[in-house]
Design a protein around this motif. Structure first.
Motif, PDB file in Angstrom:
ATOM      1  N   PHE A 100     -22.775 -10.792  -7.271  1.00 11.02           N
ATOM      2  CA  PHE A 100     -22.029  -9.651  -7.817  1.00 11.02           C
ATOM      3  C   PHE A 100     -21.150 -10.039  -9.004  1.00 11.02           C
ATOM      4  N   ARG A 101     -21.257 -11.281  -9.440  1.00 11.72           N
ATOM      5  CA  ARG A 101     -20.387 -11.769 -10.523  1.00 11.72           C
ATOM      6  C   ARG A 101     -21.057 -11.483 -11.867  1.00 11.72           C
ATOM      7  N   ILE A 102     -20.943 -10.237 -12.292  1.00 14.42           N
ATOM      8  CA  ILE A 102     -21.600  -9.776 -13.515  1.00 14.42           C
ATOM      9  C   ILE A 102     -20.533  -9.284 -14.496  1.00 14.42           C
ATOM     10  N   ARG A 103     -20.501  -9.887 -15.653  1.00 14.11           N
ATOM     11  CA  ARG A 103     -19.554  -9.500 -16.703  1.00 14.11           C
ATOM     12  C   ARG A 103     -18.104  -9.518 -16.232  1.00 14.11           C
ATOM     13  N   VAL A 104     -17.764 -10.536 -15.452  1.00 10.06           N
ATOM     14  CA  VAL A 104     -16.371 -10.736 -15.068  1.00 10.06           C
ATOM     15  C   VAL A 104     -15.970 -12.165 -15.416  1.00 10.06           C
ATOM     16  N   LYS A 105     -14.706 -12.348 -15.731  1.00  8.78           N
ATOM     17  CA  LYS A 105     -14.186 -13.675 -16.061  1.00  8.78           C
ATOM     18  C   LYS A 105     -13.669 -14.323 -14.780  1.00  8.78           C
TER      19      LYS A 105
END
Length: 304
Positions: A100-105
């Motif tokens: 679920f780590r999509i387009r997050v810093k």
């Protein structure tokens, strides 16, 4: 001293509150980066907003269908989140979060081979080293951090005050306290309410999280068909994990965890919801049978 007496002395130390347990086999996952908190807040069942530096909370990562993926405890360490879970589940927790780590810093790193943890049961005076973090639990404190720092803390604990407890006595105490563990008492088929996980690990006010729909629907207008129960006052042969739970000749459940016979505190297992505690049940397995009384997980365990 024989093994039975040794285990019983360790269980006594857990009851009187002067015990330390090395639980460094747990899984440890660190979530870092400027989006770490918001990333987890959108996924996990606990509400992170009230948590300040040094505060911890039990939480769950559920599947979209509301079944358990990984149960864990999260600890706020500055801008980072330290997550610890049952042994062998660190890699699964990391992999599930990464999906679920999509387009997050945010970065998710498995530190299971580098971190350690001590559970101090009872007295809660400060015993932590500068390289570790301490989080309060219902029974004392957990001290976790880099393995070398945790070992320094363990070495500094006086054996005249603290009894080091091994896995046999700790498991008996854990069962006595009604604490479920993954994968034995909870697994990928578990709905949180079946093991009473919703009381401490689920926020029904935080907003959306993964698997929320099923959990909230059950809370508001539904029910589950089975519950995890404590089995006490066992009479007869000492049971085995997997033993059938029988009422009026019908199989209504099975045991999932059983204390060692040297420290026979009881067992945990699932029972159909129609069998309400306290109730006497029969236990059957290959080579033996017994009777037991079932009780709620949240009912007070025997004094100790």
């Amino acid at each position: 001293m024989n093994d039975r007496m040794h285990h019983r002395e360790q269980l006594d130390a857990l009851h009187t509150g002067a015990a330390v347990v090395d639980r460094s086999d747990r899984g440890f996952v660190l979530v870092t980066g400027e989006d770490a908190r918001s990333f987890l807040q959108a996924l996990v069942s606990a509400d992170l907003d009230p948590l300040e530096d040094g505060m911890g909370a039990p939480s769950l990562l559920l599947t979209p269908q509301g079944k358990l993926d990984v149960a864990f405890r999260l600890l706020v360490v500055g801008d980072d989140l330290w997550l610890d879970c049952e042994p062998g589940f660190g890699a699964q927790l990391k992999a599930s979060l990464d999906r679920f780590r999509i387009r997050v810093k945010a970065e998710v790193v498995d530190r299971s081979d580098e971190f350690g943890m001590l559970s101090v049961i009872g007295r809660t005076e400060h015993v932590a080293d500068a390289g570790t973090r301490t989080v309060r639990t219902a029974h004392g404190v957990d001290i976790l951090g880099p393995a070398a720092s945790v070992e320094q803390v363990r070495s500094a604990l006086s054996p005249d005050v603290w009894t080091t407890v091994g896995p046999v006595a700790y498991e008996a105490w854990r069962i006595e306290q009604g604490i479920p563990v993954q994968p034995f008492d909870i697994d990928d088929k578990t709905i949180p309410q079946e093991a009473e996980l919703e009381h401490d690990a689920v926020s029904f006010t935080k907003g959306c999280f993964l698997g929320q729909e099923l959990v909230c629907r059950i809370d508001s207008r539904g029910h589950v068909n089975r519950f995890l129960r404590r089995f006490t006052t066992i009479e007869g042969d000492w049971p085995a994990r997997g033993a059938e739970v029988v009422v009026d000749g019908k199989i209504v459940g099975a045991l999932t965890s059983v204390a060692a016979s040297e420290v026979p505190t009881g067992a945990l297992g699932y029972v159909r919801r129609e069998v309400e505690p306290p109730a006497t049940v029969d236990l059957h397995w290959d080579g033996g049978s017994a009777r037991a009384v079932i009780r709620s997980l949240r009912e007070a365990a025997p004094p100790g």
